[in-house]
Design a protein around this motif. Sequence first.
Motif, PDB file in Angstrom:
ATOM      1  N   TYR A  94       0.848  -1.194   0.000  1.00  0.00           N
ATOM      2  CA  TYR A  94       0.000   0.000   0.000  1.00  0.00           C
ATOM      3  C   TYR A  94       0.879   1.238   0.000  1.00  0.00           C
ATOM      4  CZ  TYR A  94      -4.153  -2.791   0.849  1.00  0.00           C
ATOM      5  OH  TYR A  94      -5.194  -3.678   0.721  1.00  0.00           O
ATOM      6  N   SER A  95       0.600   2.144  -0.947  1.00  0.00           N
ATOM      7  CA  SER A  95       1.376   3.372  -1.082  1.00  0.00           C
ATOM      8  C   SER A  95       0.456   4.580  -1.078  1.00  0.00           C
ATOM      9  CB  SER A  95       2.168   3.366  -2.389  1.00  0.00           C
ATOM     10  OG  SER A  95       3.036   2.260  -2.468  1.00  0.00           O
ATOM     11  N   CYS A  96       0.973   5.684  -0.573  1.00  0.00           N
ATOM     12  CA  CYS A  96       0.204   6.916  -0.623  1.00  0.00           C
ATOM     13  C   CYS A  96       0.852   7.874  -1.624  1.00  0.00           C
ATOM     14  CB  CYS A  96       0.124   7.563   0.751  1.00  0.00           C
ATOM     15  SG  CYS A  96       1.711   8.010   1.461  1.00  0.00           S
ATOM     16  N   ALA A  97       0.105   8.843  -2.053  1.00  0.00           N
ATOM     17  CA  ALA A  97       0.597   9.800  -3.034  1.00  0.00           C
ATOM     18  C   ALA A  97      -0.190  11.096  -2.909  1.00  0.00           C
ATOM     19  CB  ALA A  97       0.482   9.233  -4.444  1.00  0.00           C
ATOM     20  N   VAL A  98       0.408  12.155  -3.423  1.00  0.00           N
ATOM     21  CA  VAL A  98      -0.214  13.473  -3.371  1.00  0.00           C
ATOM     22  C   VAL A  98      -1.058  13.700  -4.621  1.00  0.00           C
ATOM     23  CG1 VAL A  98       0.239  15.945  -3.338  1.00  0.00           C
ATOM     24  CG2 VAL A  98       1.660  14.401  -1.978  1.00  0.00           C
ATOM     25  N   GLY A  99      -2.263  14.155  -4.438  1.00  0.00           N
ATOM     26  CA  GLY A  99      -3.138  14.445  -5.559  1.00  0.00           C
ATOM     27  C   GLY A  99      -2.807  15.806  -6.145  1.00  0.00           C
ATOM     28  N   LEU A 100      -2.107  15.842  -7.270  1.00  0.00           N
ATOM     29  CA  LEU A 100      -1.661  17.106  -7.845  1.00  0.00           C
ATOM     30  C   LEU A 100      -2.554  17.603  -8.965  1.00  0.00           C
ATOM     31  CD1 LEU A 100       2.236  17.279  -8.129  1.00  0.00           C
ATOM     32  CD2 LEU A 100       0.688  18.566  -6.660  1.00  0.00           C
ATOM     33  N   ARG A 101      -2.948  16.717  -9.855  1.00  0.00           N
ATOM     34  CA  ARG A 101      -3.769  17.127 -10.992  1.00  0.00           C
ATOM     35  C   ARG A 101      -5.227  17.206 -10.556  1.00  0.00           C
ATOM     36  NH1 ARG A 101      -1.818  14.284 -16.618  1.00  0.00           N
ATOM     37  NH2 ARG A 101       0.364  14.924 -16.550  1.00  0.00           N
ATOM     38  N   SER A 102      -5.897  18.213 -11.041  1.00  0.00           N
ATOM     39  CA  SER A 102      -7.314  18.326 -10.734  1.00  0.00           C
ATOM     40  C   SER A 102      -8.063  17.161 -11.355  1.00  0.00           C
ATOM     41  CB  SER A 102      -7.873  19.653 -11.250  1.00  0.00           C
ATOM     42  OG  SER A 102      -7.728  19.729 -12.656  1.00  0.00           O
ATOM     43  N   CYS A 103      -9.139  16.766 -10.700  1.00  0.00           N
ATOM     44  CA  CYS A 103      -9.906  15.629 -11.185  1.00  0.00           C
ATOM     45  C   CYS A 103     -11.311  15.701 -10.620  1.00  0.00           C
ATOM     46  CB  CYS A 103      -9.250  14.313 -10.779  1.00  0.00           C
ATOM     47  SG  CYS A 103      -9.069  14.098  -8.994  1.00  0.00           S
ATOM     48  N   SER A 104     -12.158  14.873 -11.163  1.00  0.00           N
ATOM     49  CA  SER A 104     -13.509  14.761 -10.629  1.00  0.00           C
ATOM     50  C   SER A 104     -13.977  13.334 -10.816  1.00  0.00           C
ATOM     51  CB  SER A 104     -14.460  15.737 -11.321  1.00  0.00           C
ATOM     52  OG  SER A 104     -14.563  15.427 -12.698  1.00  0.00           O
ATOM     53  N   GLY A 105     -14.744  12.860  -9.879  1.00  0.00           N
ATOM     54  CA  GLY A 105     -15.307  11.520  -9.973  1.00  0.00           C
ATOM     55  C   GLY A 105     -14.238  10.453 -10.137  1.00  0.00           C
TER      56      GLY A 105
END
Length: 127
Positions: A94-105
């Motif tokens: 299990y790895s975590c990451a930073v959400g950088l790009r905008s996204c939806s759904g």
Amino acid sequence: QVQLVESGGGLVQAGGSLRLSCAASERTFTAWGMGWFRQAPGKEREFVAAISWSGINLYSADAVKGRFTISRDNAKNAVYLQMNSLKPEDTAVYSCAVGLRSCSGYECHEPRVYAYWGQGTQVTVSS
């Protein structure tokens, strides 16, 4: 560069629980939140859950809904993954990451949205 460190993995019997933690070395102010992914041997990386820093937006994979809960602590730049009713098929790194790009759904389920991946923590569920 932001560094992420995961912890909390281990060996647990089916039906058991684990709580994973992910600590970021700094806050990326352009990021919308953070997410958890997992990768089992011989399989592709799979989205697990994500949360916005506001806590308003939550995303989770169908495979873990009702069993896994993601939360965050903005003051600590940390996210957590509470995993209950674990199954052998949950075995993975299990790895975590930073959400950088905008996204939806469902866009927020895609690895391309994320950056600064941690090294991961092994979760093994025995039957």
